[in-house]
Design a protein around this motif. Structure first.
Motif, PDB file in Angstrom:
ATOM      1  N   GLN A  14      -6.467  -9.323  -2.801  1.00  0.00           N
ATOM      2  CA  GLN A  14      -5.641 -10.015  -1.814  1.00  0.00           C
ATOM      3  C   GLN A  14      -6.255  -9.867  -0.425  1.00  0.00           C
ATOM      4  O   GLN A  14      -6.289 -10.820   0.352  1.00  0.00           O
ATOM      5  CB  GLN A  14      -4.211  -9.457  -1.814  1.00  0.00           C
ATOM      6  N   LEU A  15      -6.754  -8.677  -0.112  1.00  0.00           N
ATOM      7  CA  LEU A  15      -7.359  -8.449   1.198  1.00  0.00           C
ATOM      8  C   LEU A  15      -8.606  -9.314   1.356  1.00  0.00           C
ATOM      9  O   LEU A  15      -8.844  -9.868   2.426  1.00  0.00           O
ATOM     10  CB  LEU A  15      -7.722  -6.968   1.355  1.00  0.00           C
ATOM     11  N   SER A  16      -9.398  -9.434   0.296  1.00  0.00           N
ATOM     12  CA  SER A  16     -10.615 -10.243   0.397  1.00  0.00           C
ATOM     13  C   SER A  16     -10.255 -11.705   0.607  1.00  0.00           C
ATOM     14  O   SER A  16     -10.925 -12.417   1.342  1.00  0.00           O
ATOM     15  CB  SER A  16     -11.468 -10.078  -0.866  1.00  0.00           C
TER      16      SER A  16
ATOM     17  N   VAL B  49      -7.582 -12.795   2.180  1.00  0.00           N
ATOM     18  CA  VAL B  49      -7.132 -12.902   3.567  1.00  0.00           C
ATOM     19  C   VAL B  49      -8.332 -12.930   4.513  1.00  0.00           C
ATOM     20  O   VAL B  49      -8.402 -13.751   5.426  1.00  0.00           O
ATOM     21  CB  VAL B  49      -6.196 -11.725   3.927  1.00  0.00           C
ATOM     22  N   SER B  50      -9.291 -12.048   4.292  1.00  0.00           N
ATOM     23  CA  SER B  50     -10.465 -12.012   5.175  1.00  0.00           C
ATOM     24  C   SER B  50     -11.262 -13.309   5.043  1.00  0.00           C
ATOM     25  O   SER B  50     -11.806 -13.809   6.017  1.00  0.00           O
ATOM     26  CB  SER B  50     -11.347 -10.813   4.834  1.00  0.00           C
TER      27      SER B  50
ATOM     28  N   GLU C  65       0.832  -1.203   0.000  1.00  0.00           N
ATOM     29  CA  GLU C  65       0.000   0.000   0.000  1.00  0.00           C
ATOM     30  C   GLU C  65       0.867   1.253   0.000  1.00  0.00           C
ATOM     31  O   GLU C  65       0.493   2.261  -0.579  1.00  0.00           O
ATOM     32  CB  GLU C  65      -0.932  -0.006   1.209  1.00  0.00           C
TER      33      GLU C  65
ATOM     34  N   VAL D 222      -4.627  -5.411  -4.829  1.00  0.00           N
ATOM     35  CA  VAL D 222      -4.521  -5.324  -3.370  1.00  0.00           C
ATOM     36  C   VAL D 222      -5.863  -5.665  -2.714  1.00  0.00           C
ATOM     37  O   VAL D 222      -5.914  -6.428  -1.755  1.00  0.00           O
ATOM     38  CB  VAL D 222      -4.065  -3.909  -2.943  1.00  0.00           C
ATOM     39  N   SER D 223      -6.942  -5.126  -3.254  1.00  0.00           N
ATOM     40  CA  SER D 223      -8.251  -5.382  -2.653  1.00  0.00           C
ATOM     41  C   SER D 223      -8.611  -6.861  -2.774  1.00  0.00           C
ATOM     42  O   SER D 223      -9.195  -7.435  -1.855  1.00  0.00           O
ATOM     43  CB  SER D 223      -9.320  -4.525  -3.324  1.00  0.00           C
TER      44      SER D 223
END
Length: 53
Positions: free
Chosen positions: A34-36, A38-39, A2, A31-32
Motif C-alpha cells: 500500500q505504501l509503495s 501511495v509513493s 501500523e 502495508v508495504s
C-alpha cells in the motif's frame, strides 16, 4: 493499520506459532505494498505538476 501490527507483534509470544508469524508477515507485506502504491501516486502527481508548469 501500523498500530494494529505493533499490537499484534507485542502480543505474540517468542514461541508464537508459525501461523501467527505468517499472518503478521502477510499483513506487513500488504502495508508495504500500500505504501509503495501511495509513493507511486505521489510521484505521478509531482510529475504532472512539473509538466503543467
Amino acid at each position: 493499520m501500523e498500530d494494529k501490527l505493533l499490537v499484534i507483534a507485542k502480543n505474540s509470544s517468542p514461541n508464537a506459532s508459525p501461523v501467527q508469524l505468517s499472518v503478521v508477515s502477510c499483513q506487513l507485506s500488504v502495508v508495504s505494498s500500500q505504501l509503495s502504491v501511495v509513493s507511486c501516486q505521489l510521484s505521478v502527481v509531482s510529475r504532472g505538476e512539473a509538466f503543467g508548469r
